[in-house]
Design a protein around this motif. Structure first.
Motif, mmCIF file in Angstrom:
data_model
loop_
_atom_site.group_PDB
_atom_site.id
_atom_site.type_symbol
_atom_site.label_atom_id
_atom_site.label_comp_id
_atom_site.label_asym_id
_atom_site.label_seq_id
_atom_site.Cartn_x
_atom_site.Cartn_y
_atom_site.Cartn_z
ATOM 1 N N GLY A 168 54.041 53.644 18.345
ATOM 2 C CA GLY A 168 54.230 55.273 18.281
ATOM 3 C C GLY A 168 53.285 55.895 19.167
ATOM 4 N N PHE A 169 52.578 55.111 20.089
ATOM 5 C CA PHE A 169 51.906 56.050 21.458
ATOM 6 C C PHE A 169 52.837 56.251 22.303
ATOM 7 N N THR A 170 52.431 57.253 23.105
ATOM 8 C CA THR A 170 52.962 57.834 24.260
ATOM 9 C C THR A 170 51.851 57.619 25.313
ATOM 10 N N VAL A 171 51.974 56.979 26.309
ATOM 11 C CA VAL A 171 51.107 56.683 27.428
ATOM 12 C C VAL A 171 51.147 57.827 28.336
ATOM 13 N N THR A 172 49.933 58.479 28.600
ATOM 14 C CA THR A 172 49.935 59.588 29.619
ATOM 15 C C THR A 172 49.153 59.299 30.882
ATOM 16 N N ASP A 173 48.340 58.250 30.968
ATOM 17 C CA ASP A 173 47.599 58.196 32.254
ATOM 18 C C ASP A 173 47.171 56.536 32.003
ATOM 19 N N GLN A 174 46.703 56.110 33.360
ATOM 20 C CA GLN A 174 46.184 54.904 33.494
ATOM 21 C C GLN A 174 45.380 54.668 34.698
ATOM 22 N N THR A 175 44.323 53.955 34.723
ATOM 23 C CA THR A 175 43.467 53.502 35.672
ATOM 24 C C THR A 175 43.307 51.732 35.845
ATOM 25 N N THR A 176 43.115 51.279 37.171
ATOM 26 C CA THR A 176 43.129 50.057 37.259
ATOM 27 C C THR A 176 42.024 49.705 38.307
ATOM 28 N N GLY A 177 41.479 48.604 37.941
ATOM 29 C CA GLY A 177 40.380 48.101 39.091
ATOM 30 C C GLY A 177 40.018 46.674 38.887
ATOM 31 N N ALA A 178 38.680 46.140 39.194
ATOM 32 C CA ALA A 178 38.551 44.803 39.005
ATOM 33 C C ALA A 178 36.957 44.577 38.960
ATOM 34 N N GLU A 179 36.362 43.988 38.099
ATOM 35 C CA GLU A 179 34.921 43.926 37.867
ATOM 36 C C GLU A 179 34.654 42.659 37.784
ATOM 37 N N GLU A 180 33.241 42.291 37.870
ATOM 38 C CA GLU A 180 32.650 40.975 37.391
ATOM 39 C C GLU A 180 32.250 41.026 35.899
ATOM 40 N N GLY A 181 32.280 40.022 35.254
ATOM 41 C CA GLY A 181 32.325 40.009 33.762
ATOM 42 C C GLY A 181 30.893 39.121 33.569
ATOM 43 N N LEU A 182 30.905 39.235 32.040
ATOM 44 C CA LEU A 182 29.567 38.233 31.930
ATOM 45 C C LEU A 182 29.684 36.992 32.338
ATOM 46 N N ASP A 183 30.788 36.469 32.372
ATOM 47 C CA ASP A 183 30.989 34.906 33.188
ATOM 48 C C ASP A 183 30.704 34.879 34.475
ATOM 49 N N GLY A 184 30.290 36.001 35.171
ATOM 50 C CA GLY A 184 30.554 36.023 36.683
ATOM 51 C C GLY A 184 31.485 36.002 37.398
ATOM 52 N N LYS A 185 32.518 36.122 36.753
ATOM 53 C CA LYS A 185 33.997 36.079 37.513
ATOM 54 C C LYS A 185 34.629 37.601 37.781
ATOM 55 N N MET A 186 35.296 37.642 38.883
ATOM 56 C CA MET A 186 35.903 38.854 39.078
ATOM 57 C C MET A 186 37.263 38.863 38.341
ATOM 58 N N TRP A 187 37.506 39.909 37.663
ATOM 59 C CA TRP A 187 38.892 39.978 36.947
ATOM 60 C C TRP A 187 39.631 41.337 36.982
ATOM 61 N N PRO A 188 41.020 41.630 37.516
ATOM 62 C CA PRO A 188 41.638 42.731 37.403
ATOM 63 C C PRO A 188 41.752 43.358 35.916
ATOM 64 N N TRP A 189 41.955 44.649 35.846
ATOM 65 C CA TRP A 189 41.882 45.346 34.436
ATOM 66 C C TRP A 189 42.702 46.462 34.618
ATOM 67 N N ILE A 190 43.018 47.067 33.313
ATOM 68 C CA ILE A 190 43.819 48.331 33.153
ATOM 69 C C ILE A 190 43.320 48.802 31.941
ATOM 70 N N VAL A 191 43.157 50.200 32.184
ATOM 71 C CA VAL A 191 42.823 51.234 31.215
ATOM 72 C C VAL A 191 44.103 52.092 30.928
ATOM 73 N N LEU A 192 44.423 52.007 29.698
ATOM 74 C CA LEU A 192 45.572 53.081 29.417
ATOM 75 C C LEU A 192 45.288 54.057 28.604
ATOM 76 N N TYR A 193 45.708 55.382 28.608
ATOM 77 C CA TYR A 193 45.351 56.461 27.726
ATOM 78 C C TYR A 193 46.804 56.656 27.261
ATOM 79 N N ALA A 194 46.470 57.152 26.014
ATOM 80 C CA ALA A 194 47.895 57.296 25.305
ATOM 81 C C ALA A 194 47.501 58.380 24.062
ATOM 82 N N HIS A 195 48.532 59.037 23.556
ATOM 83 C CA HIS A 195 48.335 59.975 22.385
ATOM 84 C C HIS A 195 49.283 59.547 21.244
ATOM 85 N N ALA A 196 48.992 59.798 20.067
ATOM 86 C CA ALA A 196 49.642 59.656 18.793
ATOM 87 C C ALA A 196 50.791 60.745 18.734
#
Length: 196
Positions: A168-196
């Motif tokens: 029941g969410f409507t996605v309005t925006d998103q951003t992507t990137g890559a970052e090193e995590g706690l395990d020392g590995k780079m991994w791609p990510w996505i953040v999605l913004y939505a509203h109810a």
């Protein structure tokens, strides 16, 4: 998150994790989320980790409820940032129409894919009408443990967007990137913004 092995890894690595986040004073993805919210409104930091995002929200005048399944993180959040944390798993969220926003920053990726629809439904139920939701995930396919033993579920963009729509969410925006995590590995990510 209720996977014991993952919780044990975080308990053992809490100090290292806190060191990674304690001096972070700005978070572009969090700022983009907060810009969508009314000043001073009530936000759930769902899977708050060490409490750094919750601390940033509190400093900006938001009312914050912070939850995490890790006792070690709850203690670190209080000791490092002065953030009180409600210790509970994702499945234990029972709030209804309680929050103007829910910030799920790289937390739900520790839940099995089979549980994601129920978790997203719980988030939708916990939001006030028109409330905003942000979810950060590592992108990829399948489920597996990383090199330090944490359980991860990885999502492709279309896959998580479909699950959000079903909840029941409507996605309005998103951003992507890559970052090193706690395990020392780079991994791609996505953040999605939505509203109810």
């Amino acid at each position: 998150m209720s996977d014991k092995q993952t919780l044990d890894v975080y308990a053992a690595q809490t100090a290292k994790y806190v060191d990674m986040v304690k001096d972070v004073t700005s978070n572009a993805t969090l700022d983009a989320f907060l810009d969508k919210l009314p000043d001073g409104c009530h936000v759930l930091d769902w899977g708050c980790g060490a409490g750094n995002s919750a601390a940033q929200m509190l400093a900006q005048g938001f009312e914050v409820t912070a939850t995490d399944a890790s006792d070690a993180f709850a203690t670190a959040a209080q000791e490092t940032f002065g953030v009180d944390v409600r210790v509970e798993t994702f499945a234990e969220l029972q709030d209804t129409a309680a929050f103007d926003g829910i910030w799920a920053s790289f937390s739900l990726l520790h839940a099995p894919k089979a549980d994601m629809p129920a978790h997203l439904a719980a988030a939708r139920r916990a939001l006030k009408p028109g409330g905003h939701f942000a979810i950060g995930l590592k992108t990829g396919t399948g489920e597996h443990r990383d090199t330090i033993g944490r359980f991860y579920a990885y999502y492709e963009e279309d896959e998580i967007k479909s699950l959000l729509a079903q909840a029941g969410f409507t996605v309005t925006d998103q951003t992507t990137g890559a970052e090193e995590g706690l395990d020392g590995k780079m991994w791609p990510w996505i953040v999605l913004y939505a509203h109810a």
